[in-house]
Write a protein that holds these residues in place. Sequence first.
Motif, PDB file in Angstrom:
ATOM      1  N   TRP A   1       0.901  -1.483   0.005  1.00  0.00           N
ATOM      2  CA  TRP A   1       0.031   0.003   0.015  1.00  0.00           C
ATOM      3  C   TRP A   1       0.753   1.278  -0.103  1.00  0.00           C
ATOM      4  O   TRP A   1       2.064   1.236   0.604  1.00  0.00           O
ATOM      5  CB  TRP A   1      -0.853   0.074   1.277  1.00  0.00           C
ATOM      6  CG  TRP A   1      -1.622   1.316   1.391  1.00  0.00           C
ATOM      7  CD1 TRP A   1      -2.557   1.701   0.705  1.00  0.00           C
ATOM      8  CD2 TRP A   1      -1.404   2.302   2.068  1.00  0.00           C
ATOM      9  NE1 TRP A   1      -3.290   2.916   1.023  1.00  0.00           N
ATOM     10  CE2 TRP A   1      -2.399   3.360   1.997  1.00  0.00           C
ATOM     11  CE3 TRP A   1      -0.230   2.821   2.929  1.00  0.00           C
ATOM     12  CZ2 TRP A   1      -2.578   4.603   2.390  1.00  0.00           C
ATOM     13  CZ3 TRP A   1      -0.410   4.035   3.774  1.00  0.00           C
ATOM     14  CH2 TRP A   1      -1.408   4.950   3.655  1.00  0.00           C
TER      15      TRP A   1
ATOM     16  N   TRP B   1       3.068   8.285  -8.032  1.00  0.00           N
ATOM     17  CA  TRP B   1       4.097   7.551  -7.138  1.00  0.00           C
ATOM     18  C   TRP B   1       5.426   7.570  -7.433  1.00  0.00           C
ATOM     19  O   TRP B   1       6.489   7.921  -6.843  1.00  0.00           O
ATOM     20  CB  TRP B   1       3.554   6.261  -6.668  1.00  0.00           C
ATOM     21  CG  TRP B   1       2.195   6.334  -6.032  1.00  0.00           C
ATOM     22  CD1 TRP B   1       1.939   6.468  -4.798  1.00  0.00           C
ATOM     23  CD2 TRP B   1       1.086   6.165  -6.756  1.00  0.00           C
ATOM     24  NE1 TRP B   1       0.484   6.423  -4.531  1.00  0.00           N
ATOM     25  CE2 TRP B   1      -0.049   6.102  -5.858  1.00  0.00           C
ATOM     26  CE3 TRP B   1       0.564   5.865  -8.145  1.00  0.00           C
ATOM     27  CZ2 TRP B   1      -1.373   6.138  -6.037  1.00  0.00           C
ATOM     28  CZ3 TRP B   1      -0.772   5.734  -8.515  1.00  0.00           C
ATOM     29  CH2 TRP B   1      -1.787   5.888  -7.411  1.00  0.00           C
TER      30      TRP B   1
ATOM     31  N   TYR C   1      -3.302  10.517  -3.357  1.00  0.00           N
ATOM     32  CA  TYR C   1      -3.599   9.396  -4.160  1.00  0.00           C
ATOM     33  C   TYR C   1      -3.008   8.140  -3.305  1.00  0.00           C
ATOM     34  O   TYR C   1      -2.062   8.140  -2.655  1.00  0.00           O
ATOM     35  CB  TYR C   1      -2.593   9.278  -5.411  1.00  0.00           C
ATOM     36  CG  TYR C   1      -2.921  10.689  -6.476  1.00  0.00           C
ATOM     37  CD1 TYR C   1      -3.436  10.441  -7.540  1.00  0.00           C
ATOM     38  CD2 TYR C   1      -2.510  12.137  -6.071  1.00  0.00           C
ATOM     39  CE1 TYR C   1      -3.653  11.589  -8.495  1.00  0.00           C
ATOM     40  CE2 TYR C   1      -2.632  12.828  -6.940  1.00  0.00           C
ATOM     41  CZ  TYR C   1      -3.275  12.818  -8.246  1.00  0.00           C
ATOM     42  OH  TYR C   1      -3.545  13.897  -9.084  1.00  0.00           O
ATOM     43  N   GLU C   2      -3.815   6.988  -3.539  1.00  0.00           N
ATOM     44  CA  GLU C   2      -3.451   5.664  -2.999  1.00  0.00           C
ATOM     45  C   GLU C   2      -3.565   4.654  -3.934  1.00  0.00           C
ATOM     46  O   GLU C   2      -4.232   4.685  -5.064  1.00  0.00           O
ATOM     47  CB  GLU C   2      -4.539   5.374  -2.080  1.00  0.00           C
ATOM     48  CG  GLU C   2      -4.503   6.299  -0.663  1.00  0.00           C
ATOM     49  CD  GLU C   2      -5.643   5.771   0.463  1.00  0.00           C
ATOM     50  OE1 GLU C   2      -5.824   4.624   0.266  1.00  0.00           O
ATOM     51  OE2 GLU C   2      -5.850   6.653   1.242  1.00  0.00           O
ATOM     52  N   ILE C   3      -2.674   3.595  -3.765  1.00  0.00           N
ATOM     53  CA  ILE C   3      -2.514   2.478  -4.513  1.00  0.00           C
ATOM     54  C   ILE C   3      -2.372   1.250  -3.656  1.00  0.00           C
ATOM     55  O   ILE C   3      -1.661   1.151  -2.669  1.00  0.00           O
ATOM     56  CB  ILE C   3      -1.296   2.364  -5.460  1.00  0.00           C
ATOM     57  CG1 ILE C   3      -1.428   1.361  -6.595  1.00  0.00           C
ATOM     58  CG2 ILE C   3      -0.211   2.840  -5.093  1.00  0.00           C
ATOM     59  CD1 ILE C   3      -0.584   1.568  -7.854  1.00  0.00           C
ATOM     60  N   HIS C   4      -3.202   0.173  -3.868  1.00  0.00           N
ATOM     61  CA  HIS C   4      -3.143  -0.982  -3.048  1.00  0.00           C
ATOM     62  C   HIS C   4      -2.985  -2.155  -4.150  1.00  0.00           C
ATOM     63  O   HIS C   4      -3.827  -2.195  -5.069  1.00  0.00           O
ATOM     64  CB  HIS C   4      -4.391  -1.413  -2.316  1.00  0.00           C
ATOM     65  CG  HIS C   4      -5.041  -0.161  -1.647  1.00  0.00           C
ATOM     66  ND1 HIS C   4      -5.335  -0.125  -0.191  1.00  0.00           N
ATOM     67  CD2 HIS C   4      -5.587   1.139  -1.870  1.00  0.00           C
ATOM     68  CE1 HIS C   4      -5.561   1.082   0.069  1.00  0.00           C
ATOM     69  NE2 HIS C   4      -6.094   1.828  -1.036  1.00  0.00           N
ATOM     70  N   PHE C   5      -1.916  -2.938  -4.004  1.00  0.00           N
ATOM     71  CA  PHE C   5      -1.780  -4.086  -4.962  1.00  0.00           C
ATOM     72  C   PHE C   5      -1.059  -5.278  -4.422  1.00  0.00           C
ATOM     73  O   PHE C   5      -0.285  -5.198  -3.420  1.00  0.00           O
ATOM     74  CB  PHE C   5      -0.901  -3.431  -6.131  1.00  0.00           C
ATOM     75  CG  PHE C   5       0.254  -2.908  -5.825  1.00  0.00           C
ATOM     76  CD1 PHE C   5       1.682  -3.716  -6.056  1.00  0.00           C
ATOM     77  CD2 PHE C   5       0.856  -1.765  -5.303  1.00  0.00           C
ATOM     78  CE1 PHE C   5       2.885  -3.390  -5.842  1.00  0.00           C
ATOM     79  CE2 PHE C   5       2.010  -1.190  -5.017  1.00  0.00           C
ATOM     80  CZ  PHE C   5       3.150  -2.250  -5.341  1.00  0.00           C
TER      81      PHE C   5
ATOM     82  N   VAL D   1      -4.640  -4.684  -8.793  1.00  0.00           N
ATOM     83  CA  VAL D   1      -4.359  -3.005  -8.420  1.00  0.00           C
ATOM     84  C   VAL D   1      -5.803  -2.534  -8.247  1.00  0.00           C
ATOM     85  O   VAL D   1      -6.532  -2.557  -9.020  1.00  0.00           O
ATOM     86  CB  VAL D   1      -3.455  -2.373  -9.333  1.00  0.00           C
ATOM     87  CG1 VAL D   1      -3.301  -1.036  -9.244  1.00  0.00           C
ATOM     88  CG2 VAL D   1      -2.264  -3.176  -9.681  1.00  0.00           C
TER      89      VAL D   1
ATOM     90  N   SER E   1      -6.725   1.363  -7.228  1.00  0.00           N
ATOM     91  CA  SER E   1      -5.879   2.841  -6.853  1.00  0.00           C
ATOM     92  C   SER E   1      -7.023   3.872  -7.072  1.00  0.00           C
ATOM     93  O   SER E   1      -8.329   3.687  -7.277  1.00  0.00           O
ATOM     94  CB  SER E   1      -5.043   2.942  -8.039  1.00  0.00           C
ATOM     95  OG  SER E   1      -5.607   2.969  -9.385  1.00  0.00           O
ATOM     96  N   SER E   2      -6.927   4.939  -6.310  1.00  0.00           N
ATOM     97  CA  SER E   2      -7.798   6.189  -6.342  1.00  0.00           C
ATOM     98  C   SER E   2      -7.121   7.276  -6.608  1.00  0.00           C
ATOM     99  O   SER E   2      -5.787   7.372  -6.274  1.00  0.00           O
ATOM    100  CB  SER E   2      -8.289   6.070  -5.214  1.00  0.00           C
ATOM    101  OG  SER E   2      -7.633   6.178  -3.972  1.00  0.00           O
ATOM    102  N   LYS E   3      -7.585   8.186  -7.091  1.00  0.00           N
ATOM    103  CA  LYS E   3      -7.298   9.442  -7.235  1.00  0.00           C
ATOM    104  C   LYS E   3      -8.103  10.643  -6.840  1.00  0.00           C
ATOM    105  O   LYS E   3      -9.271  10.149  -6.364  1.00  0.00           O
ATOM    106  CB  LYS E   3      -6.891   9.734  -8.910  1.00  0.00           C
ATOM    107  CG  LYS E   3      -8.281   9.837  -9.581  1.00  0.00           C
ATOM    108  CD  LYS E   3      -7.732   9.867 -11.146  1.00  0.00           C
ATOM    109  CE  LYS E   3      -9.211   9.712 -12.244  1.00  0.00           C
ATOM    110  NZ  LYS E   3      -8.785   9.885 -13.548  1.00  0.00           N
TER     111      LYS E   3
END
Length: 399
Positions: free
Chosen positions: A160, A215, A308-312, A329, A331-333
Motif C-alpha cells: 500500500w 508515485w 492518491y492511494e494504490i493497493h496492490f 491493483v 487505486s484512487s485519485k
Amino acid sequence: MNIVILGGAGLMGSGTVRDLVSELSSGVDSLVVADVSPQRMDELLGELNDERISSVILDVTNKDATMELLRNADICINAVPTFAGYQMDIFHYCLEAKTPYVDYGGMGVYTVKQKKEHAEWEKAGVTAVLGLGADPGMSNMTCKAVAERLDTIDKINLYWAAEIEGPENPILVPPYSESTVLGEYANNSQQFLEGALREVGPQTGNEIIDLPEPWGTTEFIYSQHSEPLTVPFAQGFADKGIKEFTWKLSLPAREHEAWVGIVKAGFGDFDDPITIKGVDIKPVEYLQAVIRRNIERNNDKIPEQEGYEIHFAIGEGMKDGKKTRVKCVVSSKPDPLYEAYNDAATSMNVSIGAQLLLRNALKPGVWGPEEYYDVEEYFKEVKRRRFHVEIETNIIEEL
C-alpha cells in the motif's frame, strides 16, 4: 437493514455512516450512531440530515446499554479505535447478543484472538467478518483475486502506498489514528516467510518498486498488519501451497521522515505511561493533543493537496502448468466524491462489507474478508465508488 455503528462519529466511523446513507448504498432502513461525543454526533447528523439516522451517547464500557442497542440491530459495525482497548469486549457483546459483527481490523494481534473463537461463533450461529477497511479489507480481496487465478501459489506480496501532490504541508496531519501509525513504524511485525510466520523488525524489508505517476520510484517497508496473520492460512491460499506472504507500507516521503523522527524521539513506546509532575500520561495521548492543537491553531497554513492511494498484490505460482505472475491493483485519485471523507477507502469498504453481509445468507463463524466475499460482487461495489481495479496475468516461464 437496521445498523448500529459504535464509535460512529469518529474519523473512520463518520465516513462509513456517510456512505451507508448515500445514493451508492441501498437497503439501509435505520442507522444508530453511538459515540461518547455528543458534539461530533450533532455535527454529523446535522450535516447529513437523513431521517434514518439517530444518535445515542454511549460509553461501550456500559455493557447493559451496549447490549440493549445490539439486540435491536441486524448488524454491529465496530468503529471504536482498536488501541482504545475495547475490541474484544465489543466482539463478545455481539456474540452474546447474537448480532452479526464487522470491524475495521485489529492490528493483527486482536484479529488472531478473534479468529480463534471461530468454532464458538459457528456453534452459536452468529457471523463475524474482521478487517473490512482498506488495509485490511480491500487488500484481502486483491489477494483473493490473485489466488483465484493461480492453481498453486509460491508467494503473494501485498503493498500500500500513498502520495500527495501540491505544496508541502508545514503541519503534520496524520493519515489515520496516531496510535496506528506509531504501531506501524515502531512495532515488530510478523510476515509469512518460508512457510511460517516470522518476526521482523520495524522499518525493515526495504524494497523499491517503480510505480506509475504520481508515485514514481517508491520505497516500501514491512509493517504491522493483520493480513499476513490470516490470509496465508485461509482456504484458497494454504491449500495451494503458499510459502510467502508479506505486507509493506509507503507513506509520502516527508510524512515518512516525520514519523521516523517521532519514533526516534521515544514515542514508539506510545502506550507506556510516563509521569510528568506527578501525573501519568501515555505518550500517544500527549502526541495526539499536541498534533490536534497544532492543526487547530495553524489550520489556515494547511495547503490544498491532492491525495492518491494504490493497493496492490503480486502473486506468483503455477497456472495450467505454466509459471505465472498475477497482479491486482486498486487505486484512487482525487475525486469530489471523496472530499467529505477522512479516508474514503477505509470508510467505504466497511460500508460495502456490512451491506453485502446482510444482502446474502449469513455464514456463521469468524471470517476474514477473503474467506467470506465473492471477488466480483465486492469489486463491483468498489468500482461504483470510483476506485480503479485492474487485474493483470502474465506467463513468466513456459515449462
